[in-house]
Design a protein around this motif. Structure first.
Motif, mmCIF file in Angstrom:
data_model
loop_
_atom_site.group_PDB
_atom_site.id
_atom_site.type_symbol
_atom_site.label_atom_id
_atom_site.label_comp_id
_atom_site.label_asym_id
_atom_site.label_seq_id
_atom_site.Cartn_x
_atom_site.Cartn_y
_atom_site.Cartn_z
ATOM 1 N N THR A 609 33.771 48.346 28.772
ATOM 2 C CA THR A 609 35.289 48.022 28.851
ATOM 3 C C THR A 609 35.711 47.963 30.256
ATOM 4 O O THR A 609 36.810 47.307 30.397
ATOM 5 C CB THR A 609 35.865 49.156 28.019
ATOM 6 O OG1 THR A 609 35.856 50.478 28.719
ATOM 7 C CG2 THR A 609 35.417 49.400 26.719
ATOM 8 N N LYS A 610 35.326 48.426 31.261
ATOM 9 C CA LYS A 610 35.654 48.268 32.578
ATOM 10 C C LYS A 610 35.767 46.714 32.764
ATOM 11 O O LYS A 610 36.783 46.523 33.672
ATOM 12 C CB LYS A 610 34.664 48.846 33.440
ATOM 13 C CG LYS A 610 34.539 50.272 33.663
ATOM 14 C CD LYS A 610 35.443 50.745 34.416
ATOM 15 C CE LYS A 610 35.287 52.474 34.425
ATOM 16 N NZ LYS A 610 36.404 53.055 35.140
ATOM 17 N N GLY A 611 35.041 45.936 32.218
ATOM 18 C CA GLY A 611 35.022 44.394 32.721
ATOM 19 C C GLY A 611 36.495 43.771 32.193
ATOM 20 O O GLY A 611 36.842 42.962 32.921
ATOM 21 N N ALA A 612 37.010 44.319 31.169
ATOM 22 C CA ALA A 612 38.239 44.022 30.706
ATOM 23 C C ALA A 612 39.441 44.721 31.194
ATOM 24 O O ALA A 612 40.431 44.399 30.914
ATOM 25 C CB ALA A 612 38.281 44.164 29.235
ATOM 26 N N ASP A 613 39.165 45.712 32.296
ATOM 27 C CA ASP A 613 40.411 46.426 32.973
ATOM 28 C C ASP A 613 40.795 45.725 34.162
ATOM 29 O O ASP A 613 39.999 45.500 35.041
ATOM 30 C CB ASP A 613 39.694 47.722 33.233
ATOM 31 C CG ASP A 613 40.747 48.664 33.914
ATOM 32 O OD1 ASP A 613 41.797 48.151 34.592
ATOM 33 O OD2 ASP A 613 40.652 50.058 33.767
ATOM 34 N N MET A 614 41.852 45.008 34.224
ATOM 35 C CA MET A 614 42.370 44.148 35.100
ATOM 36 C C MET A 614 42.410 44.781 36.542
ATOM 37 O O MET A 614 42.130 44.193 37.686
ATOM 38 C CB MET A 614 43.688 43.719 34.771
ATOM 39 C CG MET A 614 43.719 42.810 33.617
ATOM 40 S SD MET A 614 42.349 41.478 33.654
ATOM 41 C CE MET A 614 43.165 40.468 34.957
ATOM 42 N N ASP A 615 42.898 46.106 36.537
ATOM 43 C CA ASP A 615 42.909 47.011 37.722
ATOM 44 C C ASP A 615 41.597 47.053 38.453
ATOM 45 O O ASP A 615 41.330 46.726 39.727
ATOM 46 C CB ASP A 615 43.627 48.243 37.664
ATOM 47 C CG ASP A 615 44.976 48.179 37.388
ATOM 48 O OD1 ASP A 615 45.441 47.366 37.802
ATOM 49 O OD2 ASP A 615 45.479 49.290 36.960
ATOM 50 N N PHE A 616 40.695 47.573 37.436
ATOM 51 C CA PHE A 616 38.841 47.481 37.734
ATOM 52 C C PHE A 616 38.634 46.202 38.529
ATOM 53 O O PHE A 616 37.965 46.187 39.252
ATOM 54 C CB PHE A 616 38.237 48.104 36.748
ATOM 55 C CG PHE A 616 36.831 48.229 37.141
ATOM 56 C CD1 PHE A 616 36.452 49.467 37.724
ATOM 57 C CD2 PHE A 616 35.785 47.186 36.828
ATOM 58 C CE1 PHE A 616 35.069 49.602 37.794
ATOM 59 C CE2 PHE A 616 34.540 47.435 37.395
ATOM 60 C CZ PHE A 616 33.932 48.704 37.882
ATOM 61 N N PHE A 617 38.842 45.003 37.607
ATOM 62 C CA PHE A 617 38.253 43.708 38.048
ATOM 63 C C PHE A 617 38.944 43.415 39.456
ATOM 64 O O PHE A 617 38.310 42.627 40.134
ATOM 65 C CB PHE A 617 38.598 42.884 36.651
ATOM 66 C CG PHE A 617 38.094 41.456 37.171
ATOM 67 C CD1 PHE A 617 36.773 41.345 37.079
ATOM 68 C CD2 PHE A 617 38.956 40.282 37.229
ATOM 69 C CE1 PHE A 617 35.847 40.183 37.059
ATOM 70 C CE2 PHE A 617 38.252 39.095 37.500
ATOM 71 C CZ PHE A 617 36.913 39.138 37.366
ATOM 72 N N ALA A 618 40.159 43.514 39.423
ATOM 73 C CA ALA A 618 40.817 43.385 41.053
ATOM 74 C C ALA A 618 40.229 44.163 41.877
ATOM 75 O O ALA A 618 39.859 43.450 43.149
ATOM 76 C CB ALA A 618 42.336 43.748 40.863
#
Length: 650
Positions: A609-618
Motif C-alpha cells: 500500500t506504500k506505493g499508493a501513499d502520495m507522501d511516501f511516493f513523493a
C-alpha cells in the motif's frame, strides 16, 4: 512521427490486439510491456513492416528511417566483422566510389574550358559537400567506437563473422543498426547477448540519441535507465503511462486497485439485475421493468480483468544439507584453449556465501564454472568441500530433461510437501499457462526447456547453486520470483549474470574476471560497476594523456619539457587533488542515496500500500531525483579529471 491508427492483429480468429491507436513522438523512449504472448514482439514486427496487420495501419513518413533488431535473425557469415560493420555505410561507400571515379576522369582530361568538364567539377564539388555533411570521413571512427563499445577487440575486426558464436553475431547486427543512426530504433531484447559493460555502453548511446526508441526487454535496470514512457499490452488493449518501468509498476498497481473496485461494483450490479429479472420474469405486472433491466444489461460495457499475476507466489528451495565451511577451493588454477583464458587464479567460496561472476564475455566466467563442475580439464587445483551437493543450471541442462514426460509430469514427479499443491501455480509463474502444462518436453522450444530446467532445479535439495545466465529466458516477474527464492536459500550460490537488477541485493560479493585474473569486490554489483567506471575513466585519461604527450613530442620533443613551469605544474596538481576529493565525496553520497532507495524499495515490498501513499511516493521520487543529480555530478567530476589529466603529460 509514427501514427498507429485502429491497429488490429488476429491469429486464427483470436485478436492479439484490437483497434489500437497511439503515436510515437521523435524523442520518445518507449518500453513495451505485458505478459508473455501479449504481442510485444509482434507489434515491433508490424512497425518494421515485417508482418502485416489484420486491419488498421501504421503511418510512417517516407523520410523517417527505422532500424529493427529482432530476437532471432539470419546473419551473413561471408565477411569480416569490419566489412559487416562497414555495410551500414553503404550509401557513403557508394558515394566515395563514385567520387573516386569522377576524380580519375578529371585527371585524364585536358578540356578544361569545356561545358562537360565544368559539369564534372560541379558534380565532384556536390558529392564532396554531401560527404562532409553526412560525416563521410568519420565513419571509420564511429565503427571502431561502436564495435569496441559492444565488446569487440581491435584484433577481432579482421576475423570472419563465421568464427563467432550466435550471440556475438547478434552484436554485429546490433552494431550495424546503431551505425545507421535511424530516426526510430525498434529493439527486441537487445541486451540478451551483451555483458554488463556493453549494456551500460548501449544505455549511454540510447540516452544521448536524437531519435525515438521502442524496445522490448526483460532487463528492468535497462528499461528504467532508458525509457520515459511505458506502453502495457493487456487483453488486446494498451495502457499508456508517461513513466519508466518502476514508476509504471506503481501507477499500474493504483489503476489495478481502481479497476478491481469498479469490477466488483459492476459484478454486484449485474448480479442484482439478473436476480431481479429471474424473480419477476413471469409476472405480468413487472414485464415492463423486466424488459427494461434486460436492455440495461445488454448495454453494460463489461469490465475485464487480466489474469492475476503470480509475483506474490512464494517458492522456497528445500532445506540445504549442511556442507563443510569451505565449499569451493581453487588454487593456482589455469585454463588454456587455443589461448590462455585463466592464469593461476585463486578462488575460495565459504558456506552460505552468494557471489556473482562478472566481467566481459570471453574473460573466463563460464570456464571457471565448468572447472568447478569438473566438466573440462585444467591445470592447478579446484576442490569441492565436504558434503557439497551441487544444483547446476546452464543452457545445456535443458537437454537433459526427459522428453517423454509432459511439462506438468516433469515437475510433479519431484515436487514434495506443500509444493505438490502449487505445481500449476509455479508453472504459470514461469510462463507455462493453460494447455502448455500438458505439452511433451520433446516439443518445447529451447527457451521453454530452459525455464522448465530452472523450475526443476528450484525443487531439488542441494547446498551449492551454480547458475550460468539463469535469467535469459525469464520475464521480469519470473526473475523476481527466482531472485527471492535464491535470497531465501540457505546454501551457497555462484551466479553468472549480466542482469544488474537481478544481482542487486542478491549477492554478497562480485568476483571480477579480467585480464586472465580474478578480483573480489565486497560492495555489491552497483558498487563494483561504479569502481569499474572510475577505472575506465582513468584508463581513458591515461590514454589521452599518453597520446597528447606523444603527439607533442613527435612534433617538438625538445620544447615540451619547457612548456609548463613549476608553478603551472603545481597548480594542475592542486586541481587534480580537488577534483579527486570532489569525486570521492560524490561517490559517498551516491552510496548513501542508493542505500536509501533500497530501504524504500524494501518498504514497498513489505507493504504494497506504500506505493499508493502520495507522501511516501513523493519522498521516493525526491530521493531518486537526488540520486540522478549526484550521478550527473559524478559524470562532471570524471570529465573534469579527464580534462585536467590530459594537461598533465610531463
Amino acid at each position: 512521427m509514427i501514427s498507429v491508427e485502429q491497429l488490429t492483429v488476429s491469429f486464427g480468429g483470436f485478436d492479439l490486439f484490437k483497434n489500437l491507436t497511439f503515436k510515437i513522438n521523435p524523442k520518445d523512449r518507449i518500453g513495451l510491456t505485458g505478459r508473455n504472448g501479449a504481442g510485444k514482439s509482434t507489434m515491433l514486427k508490424v512497425f518494421a513492416k515485417e508482418q502485416e496487420a489484420t486491419s488498421g495501419q501504421v503511418v510512417c513518413p517516407k523520410d523517417v528511417t527505422v532500424g529493427y533488431l529482432p530476437q532471432h535473425m539470419m546473419v551473413n557469415d561471408h565477411r569480416t566483422v569490419l566489412e559487416e560493420a562497414e555495410s551500414a555505410f553503404e550509401d557513403i561507400l557508394n558515394m566515395e566510389k563514385e567520387l573516386a571515379t569522377l576524380n580519375d576522369s578529371l585527371a585524364s582530361r585536358e578540356d578544361y574550358d569545356s561545358v562537360d568538364y565544368m559539369k564534372l567539377i560541379e558534380k565532384v564539388t556536390e558529392l564532396t559537400d554531401r560527404l562532409q555533411i553526412i560525416g563521410g570521413g568519420n565513419y571509420m571512427a564511429s565503427i571502431e567506437q561502436t564495435l569496441i563499445g559492444l565488446g569487440f577487440k581491435r584484433d577481432d575486426f579482421q576475423r570472419s563473422t563465421s568464427e563467432f558464436s550466435g550471440g556475438w553475431r547478434m552484436r554485429i547486427e546490433l552494431a550495424k543498426i546503431l551505425l545507421k543512426r535511424p530516426d526510430v530504433f525498434l529493439l527486441d531484447e537487445p541486451t540478451n547477448h551483451l555483458d554488463i559493460e556493453s549494456i551500460q555502453w548501449l544505455e549511454n548511446f540510447l540516452k544521448d540519441y536524437h531519435g525515438a526508441v521502442v524496445l522490448v526487454s526483460h532487463d528492468r535496470a535497462f528499461l528504467d535507465n532508458i525509457t520515459n514512457r511505458t506502453i502495457e499490452i493487456s487483453m488486446g488493449s494498451i495502457h499508456d503511462y508517461k513513466a519508466n518501468y518502476s514508476k509504471y509498476l506503481v501507477l499500474r498497481k493504483e489503476r489495478r486497485q481502481q479497476l478491481e473496485a469498479a469490477y466488483e461494483n459492476q459484478q454486484k450490479m449485474i448480479k442484482d439485475t439478473e436476480d431481479f429479472i429471474e424473480r419477476f420474469r413471469y409476472k405480468a405486472t413487472k414485464a415492463v421493468q423486466v424488459q427494461s433491466r434486460i436492455k440495461q444489461l445488454e448495454k453494460v460495457d463489461r469490465i475485464e480483468l487480466d489474469v492475476e499475476d503470480k509475483r506474490s507466489l512464494n517458492i522456497k528451495f528445500p532445506p540445504a544439507p549442511r556442507s563443510g565451511a569451505i565449499v569451493v577451493d581453487a588454487k593456482e588454477a589455469s585454463k588454456h584453449y587455443d589461448h590462455l583464458v585463466l592464469d593461476r587464479v585463486d578462488f575460495e567460496l565459504e558456506r552460505g556465501k552468494k557471489v556473482a561472476f562478472a566481467g566481459k564475455n570471453g574473460e573466463g566466467k563460464s570456464t571457471m564454472v565448468k572447472m568447478i563442475m569438473q566438466e573440462i580439464a585444467y591445470d592447478g587445483e579446484v576442490k569441492l568441500g565436504h558434503n557439497v551437493k551441487i544444483g547446476y543450471f546452464a543452457q545445456n541442462q535443458a537437454s537433459l530433461l526427459d522428453e517423454s514426460l509432459t511439462v506438468f509430469e516433469t515437475i510433479d514427479n519431484i515436487a514434495t510437501g506443500d509444493m505438490r499443491t502449487k505445481v500449476r501455480d509455479i508453472l504459470g509463474a514461469f510462463m507455462f499457462g493453460g494447455e502448455d502444462v500438458d505439452k511433451k518436453v520433446k516439443v518445447l522450444s529451447g527457451g521453454e526447456r530452459s525455464r522448465l530446467a530452472m523450475i526443476k532445479l528450484l525443487l531439488e535439495p542441494v547446498n551449492l547453486l551454480i547458475l550460468d545466465e539463469p535469467t535469459n529466458h525469464l520475464d521480469i516477474s519470473s526473475k523476481e520470483l527466482l531472485k527471492q527464492a535464491i535470497v531465501d536459500f540457505e546454501g551457497s550460490v555462484i551466479v553468472v549474470s549480466h542482469d544488474r537488477e537481478f544481482l542487486d541485493g542478491l549477492v554478497d560479493e562480485v568476483v571480477e574476471f579480467r585480464d586472465k585474473k580474478l578480483r573480489t569486490h565486497h560492495d555489491g554489483i552497483y558498487g563494483y560497476l561504479r569502481k569499474r567506471q572510475v577505472e575506465l575513466s582513468a584508463e581513458q585519461v591515461s590514454l589521452r594523456a599518453f597520446q597528447a604527450k606523444n603527439s607533442v613530442e613527435i612534433s617538438n620533443s625538445e620544447e615540451r619539457s619547457d612548456e609548463l613551469s613549476y608553478e603551472q605544474k603545481k597548480e594542475i596538481n592542486k586541481k587534480i587533488s580537488r577534483a579527486e576529493r570532489a569525486l570521492s565525496d560524490v561517490e559517498k553520497q551516491i552510496e548513501k542515496l542508493e542505500s536509501t532507495v533500497e530501504e524504500l524499495d524494501k518498504e514497498m515490498e513489505l507493504d504494497p500500500t506504500k506505493g499508493a501513499d502520495m507522501d511516501f511516493f513523493a519522498k521516493y521520487e525526491a530521493v531518486k531525483r537526488s540520486l540522478e543529480e549526484e550521478m550527473t555530478k559524478w559524470e562532471e567530476c570524471t570529465e573534469t579529471l579527464e580534462e585536467i589529466g590530459c594537461l598533465k603529460t610531463w
